[in-house]
Write an enzyme that holds these catalytic residues in place. Structure first.
Site, PDB file in Angstrom:
ATOM      1  N   TYR A   1      11.586   4.606   0.833  1.00 21.56           N
ATOM      2  CA  TYR A   1      10.378   5.284  -0.412  1.00 21.56           C
ATOM      3  C   TYR A   1       9.608   5.902   0.467  1.00 21.56           C
ATOM      4  O   TYR A   1       8.263   5.716   0.611  1.00 21.56           O
ATOM      5  CB  TYR A   1       9.762   3.937  -0.734  1.00 21.56           C
ATOM      6  CG  TYR A   1      10.587   2.894  -1.625  1.00 21.56           C
ATOM      7  CD1 TYR A   1      11.581   3.331  -2.646  1.00 21.56           C
ATOM      8  CD2 TYR A   1      10.608   1.590  -0.953  1.00 21.56           C
ATOM      9  CE1 TYR A   1      12.203   2.170  -3.136  1.00 21.56           C
ATOM     10  CE2 TYR A   1      11.626   0.464  -1.705  1.00 21.56           C
ATOM     11  CZ  TYR A   1      12.194   0.967  -2.689  1.00 21.56           C
ATOM     12  OH  TYR A   1      13.171   0.118  -3.180  1.00 21.56           O
TER      13      TYR A   1
ATOM     14  N   HIS B   1       0.823   5.680   1.108  1.00 25.04           N
ATOM     15  CA  HIS B   1      -0.029   6.767   1.707  1.00 25.04           C
ATOM     16  C   HIS B   1       0.487   8.019   1.256  1.00 25.04           C
ATOM     17  O   HIS B   1       1.878   8.108   0.755  1.00 25.04           O
ATOM     18  CB  HIS B   1       0.026   6.919   3.262  1.00 25.04           C
ATOM     19  CG  HIS B   1      -0.186   5.550   4.019  1.00 25.04           C
ATOM     20  ND1 HIS B   1      -1.616   5.319   4.095  1.00 25.04           N
ATOM     21  CD2 HIS B   1       0.281   4.802   4.671  1.00 25.04           C
ATOM     22  CE1 HIS B   1      -1.835   4.251   4.802  1.00 25.04           C
ATOM     23  NE2 HIS B   1      -0.783   4.079   5.033  1.00 25.04           N
TER      24      HIS B   1
ATOM     25  N   HIS C   1       0.852  -1.246  -0.035  1.00 23.64           N
ATOM     26  CA  HIS C   1       0.153   0.074   0.160  1.00 23.64           C
ATOM     27  C   HIS C   1       0.817   1.214  -0.005  1.00 23.64           C
ATOM     28  O   HIS C   1       1.996   1.246   0.150  1.00 23.64           O
ATOM     29  CB  HIS C   1      -0.992   0.225   1.126  1.00 23.64           C
ATOM     30  CG  HIS C   1      -0.344   0.182   2.544  1.00 23.64           C
ATOM     31  ND1 HIS C   1       0.422  -0.665   3.193  1.00 23.64           N
ATOM     32  CD2 HIS C   1      -0.470   1.380   3.219  1.00 23.64           C
ATOM     33  CE1 HIS C   1       0.633  -0.351   4.371  1.00 23.64           C
ATOM     34  NE2 HIS C   1       0.119   0.968   4.460  1.00 23.64           N
TER      35      HIS C   1
END
Length: 179
Positions: free
Chosen positions: A149, A61, A59
């Site tokens: 990342y 954000h 996922h």
């Protein structure tokens, strides 16, 4: 079903976007670069600012701010997810169910995403902390500085966080963050 989403021109929004069945392939080097290209491509046509970002294996954000006269983040997410889906390797796709085939749905991303409109400076700060603490929360690293990342490194370069910022486990409540 029609989802009610907050849409304020020029607003800032926190998003959570998840892979289909939470498969862990986003941090593969080819996918990291592909996702960067998808964002750059969409931003070049439909500008927005990425205020904070973290990519995890299944996922991501991020916090975006849209141009003053624009509220259409849905179109941008659709374009980013479509670009990535069209260009990613078939090895990351799962077989489509009959229903997915009828709808021409892909098996790269979960449908939809979590969205929250940022209300004020404190809300923005808490969501930035949540974004940058997330790799630690998921046990991927011991400190936000160790996760490659993430916009954490940009925040350090801008003097927003000290280099040793580690937040803390309770820096934000997990309620309402779309995990």
């Amino acid at each position: 079903m029609r989802y009610r989403r907050s849409q304020t021109p020029g607003g800032s929004y926190f998003f959570t976007v998840v892979t289909y069945r939470r498969r862990k392939f986003l941090c593969e080097p080819d996918n990291v670069e592909l996702l960067r290209t998808a964002f750059r491509t969409v931003k070049s046509i439909h500008p927005f600012t990425i205020d904070a970002f973290v990519l995890l294996p299944e996922h991501l954000h991020c916090i975006w701010t849209l141009p003053a006269d624009d509220k259409n983040y849905s179109m941008r997410w659709n374009a980013i997810k479509n670009y990535f889906t069209r260009h990613c390797s078939d090895r990351y796709r799962l077989p489509a169910s009959p229903s997915q085939k009828r709808k021409r749905a892909q098996t790269i991303w979960q449908p939809r995403y979590w969205e929250h409109q940022i209300r004020d400076d404190l809300d923005f700060e808490k969501h930035c902390d949540y974004v940058h603490w997330n790799p630690v929360k998921h046990g991927l690293v011991a400190s936000p500085k160790d996760w490659p990342y993430s916009s954490f490194h940009r925040f350090v370069n801008l003097g927003i966080y000290p280099p040793n910022w580690g937040g803390y486990a309770g820096c934000v409540e997990d309620d309402g963050y779309g995990e």
